[in-house]
Design a protein around this motif. Structure first.
Motif, mmCIF file in Angstrom:
data_model
loop_
_atom_site.group_PDB
_atom_site.id
_atom_site.type_symbol
_atom_site.label_atom_id
_atom_site.label_comp_id
_atom_site.label_asym_id
_atom_site.label_seq_id
_atom_site.Cartn_x
_atom_site.Cartn_y
_atom_site.Cartn_z
ATOM 1 N N ALA A 138 67.105 72.491 27.004
ATOM 2 C CA ALA A 138 67.776 71.200 27.153
ATOM 3 C C ALA A 138 67.420 70.531 28.474
ATOM 4 C CB ALA A 138 69.286 71.390 27.047
ATOM 5 N N LEU A 139 67.203 71.324 29.510
ATOM 6 C CA LEU A 139 66.879 70.773 30.819
ATOM 7 C C LEU A 139 65.429 70.315 30.925
ATOM 8 C CD1 LEU A 139 68.826 73.303 33.042
ATOM 9 C CD2 LEU A 139 69.091 70.822 33.162
ATOM 10 N N ALA A 140 64.557 70.859 30.096
ATOM 11 C CA ALA A 140 63.126 70.559 30.210
ATOM 12 C C ALA A 140 62.807 69.066 30.131
ATOM 13 C CB ALA A 140 62.345 71.333 29.146
ATOM 14 N N PRO A 141 63.442 68.280 29.240
ATOM 15 C CA PRO A 141 63.109 66.845 29.166
ATOM 16 C C PRO A 141 63.687 66.011 30.296
ATOM 17 C CG PRO A 141 64.057 67.668 27.091
ATOM 18 C CD PRO A 141 64.339 68.675 28.145
ATOM 19 N N LEU A 142 64.493 66.612 31.165
ATOM 20 C CA LEU A 142 65.186 65.878 32.216
ATOM 21 C C LEU A 142 64.304 65.782 33.456
ATOM 22 C CD1 LEU A 142 67.943 64.602 33.021
ATOM 23 C CD2 LEU A 142 68.628 66.875 33.848
ATOM 24 N N LYS A 143 64.200 64.586 34.005
ATOM 25 C CA LYS A 143 63.380 64.426 35.197
ATOM 26 C C LYS A 143 64.078 65.024 36.418
ATOM 27 C CE LYS A 143 64.957 59.802 36.651
ATOM 28 N NZ LYS A 143 64.539 58.395 36.809
ATOM 29 N N GLU A 144 63.325 65.285 37.448
ATOM 30 C CA GLU A 144 63.880 65.820 38.692
ATOM 31 C C GLU A 144 64.949 64.866 39.223
ATOM 32 O OE1 GLU A 144 63.222 69.118 41.563
ATOM 33 O OE2 GLU A 144 62.592 68.705 39.515
ATOM 34 N N GLY A 145 66.107 65.418 39.526
ATOM 35 C CA GLY A 145 67.204 64.603 40.019
ATOM 36 C C GLY A 145 68.040 63.971 38.934
ATOM 37 N N GLY A 146 67.642 64.163 37.666
ATOM 38 C CA GLY A 146 68.376 63.580 36.548
ATOM 39 C C GLY A 146 69.708 64.265 36.309
ATOM 40 N N LEU A 147 70.556 63.600 35.535
ATOM 41 C CA LEU A 147 71.903 64.089 35.272
ATOM 42 C C LEU A 147 71.951 64.879 33.975
ATOM 43 C CD1 LEU A 147 74.961 64.001 36.083
ATOM 44 C CD2 LEU A 147 75.148 61.984 34.602
ATOM 45 N N PHE A 148 72.547 66.055 34.039
ATOM 46 C CA PHE A 148 72.708 66.924 32.880
ATOM 47 C C PHE A 148 74.194 67.075 32.596
ATOM 48 C CE2 PHE A 148 72.647 71.373 31.013
ATOM 49 C CZ PHE A 148 72.017 71.006 29.828
ATOM 50 N N SER A 149 74.566 67.022 31.314
ATOM 51 C CA SER A 149 75.960 67.214 30.924
ATOM 52 C C SER A 149 76.012 68.200 29.769
ATOM 53 C CB SER A 149 76.595 65.885 30.503
ATOM 54 O OG SER A 149 77.925 66.080 30.032
ATOM 55 N N VAL A 150 76.805 69.246 29.954
ATOM 56 C CA VAL A 150 76.969 70.256 28.909
ATOM 57 C C VAL A 150 78.459 70.380 28.601
ATOM 58 C CG1 VAL A 150 76.968 72.110 30.628
ATOM 59 C CG2 VAL A 150 76.515 72.653 28.240
ATOM 60 N N MET A 151 78.785 70.474 27.321
ATOM 61 C CA MET A 151 80.172 70.588 26.888
ATOM 62 C C MET A 151 80.270 71.672 25.835
ATOM 63 S SD MET A 151 82.531 67.737 24.933
ATOM 64 C CE MET A 151 82.322 66.532 26.236
ATOM 65 N N ALA A 152 81.379 72.415 25.853
ATOM 66 C CA ALA A 152 81.606 73.451 24.850
ATOM 67 C C ALA A 152 83.099 73.755 24.779
ATOM 68 C CB ALA A 152 80.819 74.719 25.185
ATOM 69 N N ILE A 153 83.494 74.423 23.705
ATOM 70 C CA ILE A 153 84.880 74.871 23.572
ATOM 71 C C ILE A 153 85.166 75.906 24.656
ATOM 72 C CG2 ILE A 153 86.538 76.039 22.070
ATOM 73 C CD1 ILE A 153 84.977 74.974 19.681
ATOM 74 N N ASN A 154 86.292 75.766 25.300
ATOM 75 C CA ASN A 154 86.681 76.627 26.403
ATOM 76 C C ASN A 154 87.388 77.886 25.877
ATOM 77 O OD1 ASN A 154 87.594 77.721 28.823
ATOM 78 N ND2 ASN A 154 89.230 76.190 29.073
ATOM 79 N N ARG A 155 86.802 79.045 26.146
ATOM 80 C CA ARG A 155 87.402 80.290 25.665
ATOM 81 C C ARG A 155 88.801 80.518 26.240
ATOM 82 N NH1 ARG A 155 83.741 84.031 27.198
ATOM 83 N NH2 ARG A 155 84.987 85.130 28.746
ATOM 84 N N HIS A 156 89.046 80.033 27.455
ATOM 85 C CA HIS A 156 90.377 80.185 28.049
ATOM 86 C C HIS A 156 91.457 79.485 27.228
ATOM 87 C CE1 HIS A 156 88.788 82.163 31.495
ATOM 88 N NE2 HIS A 156 88.307 81.097 32.109
ATOM 89 N N SER A 157 91.057 78.476 26.458
ATOM 90 C CA SER A 157 92.049 77.709 25.698
ATOM 91 C C SER A 157 92.479 78.409 24.410
ATOM 92 C CB SER A 157 91.487 76.324 25.341
ATOM 93 O OG SER A 157 90.508 76.412 24.310
ATOM 94 N N ALA A 158 91.697 79.358 23.944
ATOM 95 C CA ALA A 158 91.966 79.955 22.636
ATOM 96 C C ALA A 158 93.321 80.665 22.565
ATOM 97 C CB ALA A 158 90.833 80.903 22.246
#
Length: 267
Positions: A138-158
């Motif tokens: 996922a990071l490969a297409p991102l240019k240097e200094g670009g913004l990355f956002s990752v989201m997932a279900i939080n195991r702590h919430s289960a």
């Protein structure tokens, strides 16, 4: 975990109902608000090239396109992508949204080496076996200094979710040490993660300025779902969620976690 695109396409109507529900609206509103904190940094305020991996029917993409950015949505489910294209046309955003049918792990060269300003990897990690490998891809297409956002279900919430909504403390006790969740909508077995596990992985992959946000810190633990449809109540709930998305300790037990980061070493 190999995913069957048909499972996602066949659940289209249910998925769109979920998006229109208060909890669905909050998920997108909060994600957008957290992204907007960082989008203009170093961009001069101009339109950005954004890649939305596993972007489905464009829930994130359309909001960002409406802000003037150009978004490429990648997904394996044809009907989801068709819906994204139709929604972009309906909202007059067709010139800012493009859709590509592709496996995230086998992106064409023009995407993989695309030098995007922003890459979104939202709600993909729970479906994959190799989290570090998926994040690297996922990071490969991102240019240097670009913004990355990752989201997932939080195991702590289960455990909280089970105890509060199902009133089942015995099941919540089991969930304390579990990392699996059955997603009935998409007929899939999910693997749950925590922000605390993913943040070091991002660091190992060369990310910096990692920020932790919580998505729906309160909504999922309020059991009167019908009341959430009341406009005044929803407005109060939205203000509360926005106020606590980056506030400890609430993001640690939110239903979802969102992490933003910059690619590459500090300048």
């Amino acid at each position: 975990m190999a995913q069957d695109p048909e499972k996602f396409d066949s659940a289209m109507a249910t998925w769109q109902e979920w998006q229109d529900a208060p909890w669905g609206r909050l998920r997108y509103t909060l994600a957008e608000a957290n992204l907007v904190r960082h989008l203009d940094e170093g961009s001069g305020g101009g339109p950005l090239r954004i890649l939305d991996l596993a972007g489905g029917d464009g829930g994130d993409a359309l909001r960002l396109a409406a802000r003037g950015h150009h978004v490429t949505v990648v997904d394996l489910a044809p009907a989801m992508l068709a819906a994204a294209e139709a929604r972009a046309v309906e909202r007059g955003l067709a010139d800012r949204v493009s859709c590509l049918l592709s496996d995230v792990h086998a992106l064409p060269a023009e995407i993989a080496d695309g030098g995007f300003d922003v890459v979104l990897c939202h709600n993909l990690l729970q479906y994959v076996d190799d989290v570090p490998g998926t994040l690297a891809t996922a990071l490969a297409p991102l240019k240097e200094g670009g913004l990355f956002s990752v989201m997932a279900i939080n195991r702590h919430s289960a455990p909280l979710n089970v105890a509060v909504r199902q009133l089942d403390p015995a099941a919540a006790l089991v969930a304390l040490d579990g990392d699996r969740l059955r997603n009935e909508m998409f007929d899939s077995e999910l693997t749950l993660h925590t922000a605390e596990e993913i943040m070091p992985v991002l660091g190992e992959l060369g990310c910096r300025e990692v920020r932790h946000y919580g998505i729906r810190s309160f909504c999922d633990y309020l059991t009167d779902d019908a009341r959430k449809y009341d406009p005044a109540y929803y407005a109060d709930l939205e203000r509360l969620e926005l106020a606590t998305t980056a506030r400890a300790p609430y993001m640690h037990t939110a239903r979802l976690f969102q992490l933003t980061a910059r690619k590459g070493p500090a300048s």
